[in-house]
Design an enzyme around this catalytic site. Sequence first.
Site, PDB file in Angstrom:
ATOM      1  N   ASP A 230       0.817  -1.213   0.000  1.00 59.16           N
ATOM      2  CA  ASP A 230       0.000   0.000   0.000  1.00 59.16           C
ATOM      3  C   ASP A 230       0.850   1.263   0.000  1.00 59.16           C
ATOM      4  O   ASP A 230       0.324   2.359  -0.177  1.00 59.16           O
ATOM      5  CB  ASP A 230      -0.924  -0.010   1.226  1.00 59.16           C
ATOM      6  CG  ASP A 230      -1.992   1.068   1.162  1.00 59.16           C
ATOM      7  OD1 ASP A 230      -2.600   1.233   0.089  1.00 59.16           O
ATOM      8  OD2 ASP A 230      -2.226   1.754   2.175  1.00 59.16           O
ATOM      9  N   SER A 252      -7.622   5.314   0.204  1.00 63.53           N
ATOM     10  CA  SER A 252      -7.953   4.049  -0.456  1.00 63.53           C
ATOM     11  C   SER A 252      -9.412   3.678  -0.229  1.00 63.53           C
ATOM     12  O   SER A 252      -9.951   3.863   0.868  1.00 63.53           O
ATOM     13  CB  SER A 252      -7.057   2.927   0.083  1.00 63.53           C
ATOM     14  OG  SER A 252      -5.698   3.242  -0.087  1.00 63.53           O
ATOM     15  N   GLN A 302      -5.760  -1.550  -6.654  1.00 63.76           N
ATOM     16  CA  GLN A 302      -6.373  -0.668  -5.656  1.00 63.76           C
ATOM     17  C   GLN A 302      -7.089   0.468  -6.362  1.00 63.76           C
ATOM     18  O   GLN A 302      -6.626   0.966  -7.387  1.00 63.76           O
ATOM     19  CB  GLN A 302      -5.311  -0.097  -4.721  1.00 63.76           C
ATOM     20  CG  GLN A 302      -5.867   0.774  -3.603  1.00 63.76           C
ATOM     21  CD  GLN A 302      -4.767   1.304  -2.689  1.00 63.76           C
ATOM     22  OE1 GLN A 302      -4.299   2.417  -2.860  1.00 63.76           O
ATOM     23  NE2 GLN A 302      -4.344   0.490  -1.741  1.00 63.76           N
TER      24      GLN A 302
END
Length: 315
Positions: A230, A252, A302
Amino acid sequence: MSSPQALEDEQGGGDPPRDLRSVLVTSVLNLELLDEDLFRGRHYWVPSNQRLFGGQIVGQALVAAAKSVTEDVHVHSLHCYFVRKGDPKVPVLYQVERTRTGVSFSVRSVKAVQHGRPIFICQASFQKAQPSPVQHQFSMPTVPPPEELLGHEALINQYLRDPNLQEKYRVGLNRIAAREVPIEIKLVNLPTLSQLQSMEPKQMFWVRARGYIGEGDMKMHCCVAAYISDYAFLGTALLPHQLQHKVHFMVSLDHSMWFHAPFRADHWMLYECESPWAGGSRGLVHGRLWRRDGVLAMSCAQEGVIRVKPRDSKL
């Protein structure tokens, strides 16, 4: 599955000193067991936006899920949604539901809770190792090895030594340098100032956990990779726009991962990121994590909210 020693040889070795244990293992991903399938996680690093780091939540959730399955199964995929802002002032509770335990595949659902409300939900699927004659993968990009590239800290120090650097950038770089981020990064193909104006939404960097994890439990290496995945990921969608706009809000929405081959998260791996689309105040990013021997270890995707304002805006 490769043996630990064979895997270490394939990835190029380069173990950190064994007495420098990775803080990701000793602290960040070391959950406290409160009851059966109920865990508590604490925070190590909080970004400057004072939101919990999404990679921490994903990694901790995967640790909780992995504790509910047997040693002979390993995670092959996970799919997550961030549903509320995390509070960095209080711990996170992780509730695991044993959705299905099958002969070859098992599914676990994890809910991360703060203040009595879910902030994150995740489904993780685990599989027993199975041979298959059907195998293929993309080819790893050809890039300089990490030993030939400047580390994050060295790169920042190089910029700070520039007497022509504007003070506003100097302050920002000093803030970045002061962060105690538990991963190491070396950027590939660092752009020049002129290239910043026409950048593609693509980037690559070598990455590994700080400190020693060892050959040990493959589940822990997957949890560390979930944490790493991430970092700087969603920012890939901003690369073509960074000179025209500055970030007002970026967070996110979801995060998915697929694990393909065993790897060492404390050895250098190449993280290849690209954003095929952005629009509607959202950005989509795809990523691939490569072992040094060219094996594709992991893929991820993502989508996140991206709200910007013009560089000359006073809002």
